[in-house]
Design a protein around this motif. Sequence first.
Motif, PDB file in Angstrom:
ATOM      1  N   SER A  36      44.355  75.974 -55.471  1.00 16.54           N
ATOM      2  CA  SER A  36      43.603  75.406 -54.487  1.00 16.54           C
ATOM      3  C   SER A  36      44.425  74.184 -53.686  1.00 16.54           C
ATOM      4  CB  SER A  36      42.302  74.694 -55.105  1.00 16.54           C
ATOM      5  OG  SER A  36      42.668  73.581 -55.895  1.00 16.54           O
ATOM      6  N   LEU A  37      45.630  73.919 -54.269  1.00 12.18           N
ATOM      7  CA  LEU A  37      46.557  72.558 -53.794  1.00 12.18           C
ATOM      8  C   LEU A  37      47.723  73.524 -52.975  1.00 12.18           C
ATOM      9  CD1 LEU A  37      46.582  70.577 -56.625  1.00 12.18           C
ATOM     10  CD2 LEU A  37      45.262  70.078 -54.629  1.00 12.18           C
TER      11      LEU A  37
ATOM     12  N   ARG B  50      41.527  66.604 -54.648  1.00  8.95           N
ATOM     13  CA  ARG B  50      40.854  67.845 -55.049  1.00  8.95           C
ATOM     14  C   ARG B  50      39.745  67.664 -56.126  1.00  8.95           C
ATOM     15  NH1 ARG B  50      37.687  71.056 -55.981  1.00  8.95           N
ATOM     16  NH2 ARG B  50      38.034  73.297 -56.215  1.00  8.95           N
TER      17      ARG B  50
ATOM     18  N   LEU C 282      43.851  75.369 -60.103  1.00  5.92           N
ATOM     19  CA  LEU C 282      43.796  73.974 -59.339  1.00  5.92           C
ATOM     20  C   LEU C 282      45.018  74.247 -58.487  1.00  5.92           C
ATOM     21  CD1 LEU C 282      43.343  71.160 -58.540  1.00  5.92           C
ATOM     22  CD2 LEU C 282      44.360  70.403 -60.658  1.00  5.92           C
TER      23      LEU C 282
ATOM     24  N   ARG D 292      40.121  68.004 -64.390  1.00 10.09           N
ATOM     25  CA  ARG D 292      40.401  69.400 -64.202  1.00 10.09           C
ATOM     26  C   ARG D 292      39.387  70.063 -65.129  1.00 10.09           C
ATOM     27  NH1 ARG D 292      42.890  73.004 -66.734  1.00 10.09           N
ATOM     28  NH2 ARG D 292      44.268  71.526 -67.719  1.00 10.09           N
TER      29      ARG D 292
END
Length: 267
Positions: free
Chosen positions: A19-20, A49, A16, A6
């Motif tokens: 985005s998930l 990702r 993150l 990350r």
Amino acid sequence: MIEPARKGRQMTQAALGQSLGTSQSAVSRLEEHGQASYSTDVLAAAAARLRIPSALAGPADGRTAQVQIQVQVRGDDPMHRRTVLGGTLAAMAALLLSAVPEPRDTTGGQAAALRLTTGAYRRLDGTTPSRDLADAVEGHIRLIQTITRTATSDAGRARLAAVGSEAASFAGWLACDKGDHGSARSWYGGAVKAARTAHNPLLTAYQIGTLAQFEAHAGNGVEALNLARRARRVLGAQRPAVAEAWLLTVEASGTRWPATGAGRTGP
């Protein structure tokens, strides 16, 4: 695995998580180094990702809703040694290698096909004794060398050299697992040389770091630390965060293993 990947992409935990489709705290639980329970579905999504192979990110197959990762040190148990070298530390190395860009193959798909074969042998390593794989892998390397010699372009030779470097590194691991430290050192040295031929600094640093990891396990802590520093010099000041994290684990292993000089058969 999640945290250095990350940070290497310059993402915050919140970014993150967004985005998930989950929270910052859920990402934080993934990065607590085995000290907390977490959803394997979130782990699988984060691995995808960040382009981390799910096999390297732990139990991310979604079959268990909650998992608790615990690491137990078992001294000289040979199965534990293989788990540590082939799993925990080698997983970071494999993550670094996965960051090596795959250039467009203009040699009829040869490099891509050979790399897939190397990957297949690596997957077999989890269930197949090293002595049974070694002969097949060495034959695979000879084929790579033959095809490389017939390449008609510098770019093609460089791509094939990178493939050969990866295969030689795996042969080194197999030799190490069999206790043949002399052959392992030779294979790892060949992997470094091939990576340089490929003109790929990241791959070169990875192979030097892998050799350092081997020397640490063999009890040559000083040599391991010197090689880790050499890998840093190859990458320079702008090295990726994931590379720095992996090299730190290699250095830590160099200071952990006793300096017995086990298997020191070469210069």
